[in-house]
Design a protein around this motif. Structure first.
Motif, mmCIF file in Angstrom:
data_model
loop_
_atom_site.group_PDB
_atom_site.id
_atom_site.type_symbol
_atom_site.label_atom_id
_atom_site.label_comp_id
_atom_site.label_asym_id
_atom_site.label_seq_id
_atom_site.Cartn_x
_atom_site.Cartn_y
_atom_site.Cartn_z
ATOM 1 N N ASN A 44 0.831 -1.210 0.000
ATOM 2 C CA ASN A 44 0.000 0.000 0.000
ATOM 3 C C ASN A 44 0.867 1.263 0.000
ATOM 4 O O ASN A 44 0.500 2.284 0.563
ATOM 5 N N GLN A 45 2.008 1.180 -0.687
ATOM 6 C CA GLN A 45 2.985 2.275 -0.676
ATOM 7 C C GLN A 45 2.803 3.267 -1.815
ATOM 8 O O GLN A 45 3.624 4.171 -1.972
ATOM 9 N N PHE A 46 1.736 3.149 -2.587
ATOM 10 C CA PHE A 46 1.599 3.920 -3.817
ATOM 11 C C PHE A 46 0.654 5.106 -3.627
ATOM 12 O O PHE A 46 -0.006 5.249 -2.602
ATOM 13 N N LYS A 47 0.595 5.931 -4.667
ATOM 14 C CA LYS A 47 -0.324 7.070 -4.657
ATOM 15 C C LYS A 47 -1.592 6.762 -5.450
ATOM 16 O O LYS A 47 -2.691 6.977 -4.973
ATOM 17 N N PHE A 48 -1.426 6.261 -6.678
ATOM 18 C CA PHE A 48 -2.585 5.799 -7.454
ATOM 19 C C PHE A 48 -2.094 4.800 -8.503
ATOM 20 O O PHE A 48 -1.403 5.168 -9.449
ATOM 21 N N THR A 49 -2.441 3.534 -8.305
ATOM 22 C CA THR A 49 -1.974 2.470 -9.194
ATOM 23 C C THR A 49 -2.943 2.261 -10.346
ATOM 24 O O THR A 49 -4.148 2.428 -10.214
ATOM 25 N N GLN B 297 0.964 6.219 -11.392
ATOM 26 C CA GLN B 297 1.050 7.363 -12.301
ATOM 27 C C GLN B 297 1.477 8.666 -11.627
ATOM 28 O O GLN B 297 2.348 9.375 -12.149
ATOM 29 N N PRO B 298 0.921 9.056 -10.483
ATOM 30 C CA PRO B 298 1.358 10.327 -9.882
ATOM 31 C C PRO B 298 2.846 10.345 -9.530
ATOM 32 O O PRO B 298 3.463 11.409 -9.523
ATOM 33 N N THR C 86 -5.275 -3.348 -9.154
ATOM 34 C CA THR C 86 -4.687 -2.064 -8.763
ATOM 35 C C THR C 86 -5.786 -1.211 -8.147
ATOM 36 O O THR C 86 -6.777 -0.890 -8.801
ATOM 37 N N ALA C 87 -5.608 -0.864 -6.882
ATOM 38 C CA ALA C 87 -6.676 -0.196 -6.133
ATOM 39 C C ALA C 87 -6.110 1.010 -5.381
ATOM 40 O O ALA C 87 -5.729 0.905 -4.212
#
Length: 306
Positions: free
Chosen positions: A47-52, A68-69, A290-291
């Motif tokens: 859960n380390q992402f901004k928007f997958t 992407q961000p 991807t959530a």
């Protein structure tokens, strides 16, 4: 009539009804039909992402997806290892592998289609339509002949200088293999987003997320589309297909429809939004989701076809 005989007649009638095709079709198409493996639930990988977004699977079953961000493409391999594959990706969104192993990307920093070689070399396949900047290629599917279908909605990005689109409308395009100019294959949608085709190259599915509809088309020999039909009254961000022809729509969890457009399962996902999904793994029986800030895997009874 005796109770025993009446019970026997009722049981016989129910048995005959149960053996009929219409009863079996209507009864077993509901929640009794599951595509997930018994007892399976989405498993959070990170859960380390901004928007997958934009998951795509290679021939080995490894999955590539975008954050992407943060302008990165990540890799989740068949051994469960997560790693950064590429940085400075042109703000890539949707991804898809071609037959040669090149990763085709919707790079909307400059609204282009990229081909990323296995060694990381970038080739720009398309950067405009009739001399005008595209809205922002979002998702894509490659047909058996190597042609690329892609959706081009307009989502204002904070890294753009422009504040409005250069083109009229939000459309679906087709870029024939080896060509440098795309053609419009459907210009009558509000905001096309998710896109996928059948493995035989006969049918294309496109989700119009703003109009909350998903359409099915027949694909002609020249790549044009005919016989647009409403498949389901639900839009989607990303979509995928399995070997049985079931269509998976993303958004608030994952919703699965069979080949007749009947809802057969809803899969809750513990994130605010599911952006996209694809099948991966060595046997293609792992659904990769991807959530938003997270990515999940889910073990399935069916295989993917992308």
């Amino acid at each position: 009539m005796s109770l025993h005989r009446k019970t026997g007649l009722i049981f016989g009638a129910l048995l005959a009804l149960a053996n009929s095709d219409s009863f079996a079709h209507s009864f077993f198409r509901a929640d009794s039909v599951k595509v997930t493996a018994p007892g399976a639930a989405p498993k959070q990988i990170s859960n380390q992402f901004k928007f997958t977004e934009g998951p795509a699977v290679n021939k080995k079953g490894d999955i590539y997806f975008t954050d992407q961000p943060n302008d990165k493409i990540w890799k989740y391999d068949t051994d469960g290892k997560l790693s950064v594959y590429m940085e400075k990706t042109g703000r890539s969104n949707g991804l898809y592998f071609d037959k040669k192993g090149n990763l085709i990307a919707c790079a909307d920093e400059k609204d282009e289609l990229w081909s990323i070689s296995p060694k990381g070399k970038v080739t720009v396949l398309l950067n405009d339509f009739e001399g005008k900047r595209l809205n922002g290629p979002n998702d894509l599917w490659i047909d058996p002949k190597g042609g690329i279908y892609f959706t081009d909605p307009y989502y204002q990005r904070d890294y753009w200088e422009r504040k409005k689109p250069d083109l009229d409308g939000q459309k679906v395009y087709y870029l024939p293999k080896g060509k440098k100019e795309a053609v419009v294959v459907d210009g009558n949608l509000l905001q096309p987003n998710g896109i996928v085709g059948s493995p035989d190259g006969k049918y294309l599915f496109v989700a119009d997320i703003r109009d909350n509809k998903t359409y099915k088309y027949e694909i002609n020999a020249d790549g044009s589309l005919t016989n647009r039909q409403l498949f389901v009254p639900q839009g989607s961000d990303g979509i995928t297909l399995d070997e049985q022809g079931n269509l998976y729509l993303s958004g608030r969890g994952v919703t699965v429809y069979n080949a007749q457009g009947e809802k057969i399962q809803h899969i809750p996902v513990p994130s605010r939004w599911v952006g996209n999904l694809c099948f991966g793994g060595k046997n293609r029986k792992t659904l990769f989701i991807t959530a938003s800030e997270s990515v999940y895997t889910l073990e399935m009874q069916v295989k993917g076809v992308e």
